[in-house]
Scaffold this active site. Structure first.
Site, mmCIF file in Angstrom:
data_model
loop_
_atom_site.group_PDB
_atom_site.id
_atom_site.type_symbol
_atom_site.label_atom_id
_atom_site.label_comp_id
_atom_site.label_asym_id
_atom_site.label_seq_id
_atom_site.Cartn_x
_atom_site.Cartn_y
_atom_site.Cartn_z
ATOM 1 C CB ILE A 96 3.095 35.895 25.299
ATOM 2 C CG1 ILE A 96 2.677 36.585 23.992
ATOM 3 C CG2 ILE A 96 2.007 35.957 26.343
ATOM 4 C CD1 ILE A 96 1.501 35.910 23.303
ATOM 5 C CG ASP A 101 12.368 31.165 9.112
ATOM 6 O OD1 ASP A 101 13.201 30.239 9.106
ATOM 7 O OD2 ASP A 101 12.399 32.095 9.944
#
EC number: 2.7.11.1
Length: 398
Positions: free
Chosen positions: A29, A146
């Protein structure tokens, strides 16, 4: 792509460490920082997870092993409703594995690329949920570094979850960080001017939250910064550029974004209480937020994978070492290693042996079970002590 086709679930020893054979591989995925991600099903419980796997040799060659170990160390100590939580970590001769919560709603970057227009009420709830996650990380002395749409996943109901702790940092008390890490368009101003004497702290994640919220509402970021933009240009941009806010946005949302996008970290909103006490959030039931009882305004399409379908093709066709052929490949590799005696092969093997020795195995189910057992034992011991005290008291009254 399934690894197990038997209808009868295999029986595993409870004391055995979880390993690759305990899972059925369903499909690829996505890609993480150092590896790829696939959907798996645990054979005994039938629970579904996402499994990230990282090739050891590539990590050694790129000097990334320590980053993987640090990410594992951080994630093993975390658990929160708005994080992607780690359940298992294990290894084999070829790969390191991290098994985490499966979230099928896709990441926010994917939905932005699909031209989804997020309404203000939706983004408002996102901000609340992400603020609760950042507050929890702060309590654990973790800076994510992040925060961006790529690293925020949606569950099937549309709630947000922070993922990818690869460049996260643990911040001891009374210290600050000076190393530069992150994705430039989402990095706070103080990260570009950081010096040994000043450094930066938790406020950088809240700046990233502001940039992300702005981007979700407008479809572009508040500053025109790219990965190729120099630090000098970025610093100049923060000093001279004026962030514009569309007139269609409510003044309350604009005011909140300005507090998050405050260049001075000392004046920036950087605590959950800052958000909770802001007038715009006066109607928010924070217990309901934490318990995911508020319905998001955007719910991902059910019955489809909210990710790039080419990941499956890459795994099946282009990938040189597909996961579903692992057992045959490992057997072949073992034979080749026995035949080879070159100095380069020996040096690589030394590094791989070190990874094998230092890797941290983790099983959250076992940790929880052990904790519950300890709690039960303590309760039993307390009951026993209370009974003995009552009996002693009765004897003393005779």
């Amino acid at each position: 792509m399934g690894a197990n086709t038997s209808s009868k679930a295999p029986v595993f020893d409870e004391n055995e460490d979880v390993n690759f054979d305990h899972f059925e591989i369903l499909r690829a995925i996505g890609k993480g920082s150092f590896g790829k991600v696939c959907i798996v099903r645990k054979n005994d419980t039938k629970k579904m997870y996402a499994m990230k796997y990282m090739n050891k040799q590539k990590c050694v060659e790129r000097n990334e092993v320590r980053n993987v170990f640090k990410e594992l160390q951080i994630m093993q100590g975390l658990e929160h409703p708005f994080l992607v939580n780690l359940w298992y970590s294990f290894q084999d001769e070829e790969d390191m594995f991290m098994v985490v919560d499966l979230l099928l709603g896709g990441d926010l970057r994917y939905h932005l690329q699909q031209n989804v227009h997020f309404q203000e009420d939706t983004v408002k709830l996102f901000i609340c949920e992400l603020a609760m996650a950042l507050d929890y990380l702060q309590s654990q002395r973790i800076i994510h570094r992040d925060m961006k749409p790529d690293n925020i996943l949606l569950d099937e109901h549309g709630h947000v979850h922070i993922t990818d702790f690869n460049i996260a940092a643990m911040l001891p008390k009374e210290t600050r960080i000076t190393t530069v890490a992150g994705t430039k368009p989402y990095m706070a101003p103080e990260m570009f001017t950081s010096r040994k004497e000043t450094g930066y702290s938790f406020a950088v994640d809240w700046w990233s939250l502001g940039v992300t919220a702005y981007e979700l509402l407008r479809g572009r970021r508040p500053y025109h910064i790219r990965s190729s933009t120099s630090s000098k240009e970025i610093v100049n941009m923060f000093e001279t550029a004026i962030v514009t806010y569309p007139s269609a946005w409510s003044q309350e949302m604009v005011s909140l974004l300005k507090k998050l996008l405050e260049p001075n970290p000392d004046q920036r909103f950087s605590h959950l209480t800052d958000i909770q006490n802001f007038p715009y959030m006066s109607d928010m039931n924070w217990d309901a937020v934490l318990q995911k009882r508020l319905i998001p305004g955007f719910i991902p399409t059910k019955g489809r994978l909210n990710c790039d379908p080419t990941f499956e093709l890459e795994e099946m066709i282009l990938e040189s070492k597909p996961l579903h052929k692992k057992k045959k490949r490992l057997a072949k590799r073992e034979k080749e290693m026995k035949k080879s005696d070159s100095s380069q092969t020996c040096l690589l093997q030394e590094h791989l042996d070190a990874v094998q020795k230092e890797f941290i195995i983790f099983n959250r189910e076992k940790v929880k079970s052990d904790f519950n057992q300890r709690q039960a034992n303590l309760a039993l011991e307390q009951t026993k002590n209370n009974t003995e005290e009552e009996e002693d008291g009765q004897n003393n009254n005779l």
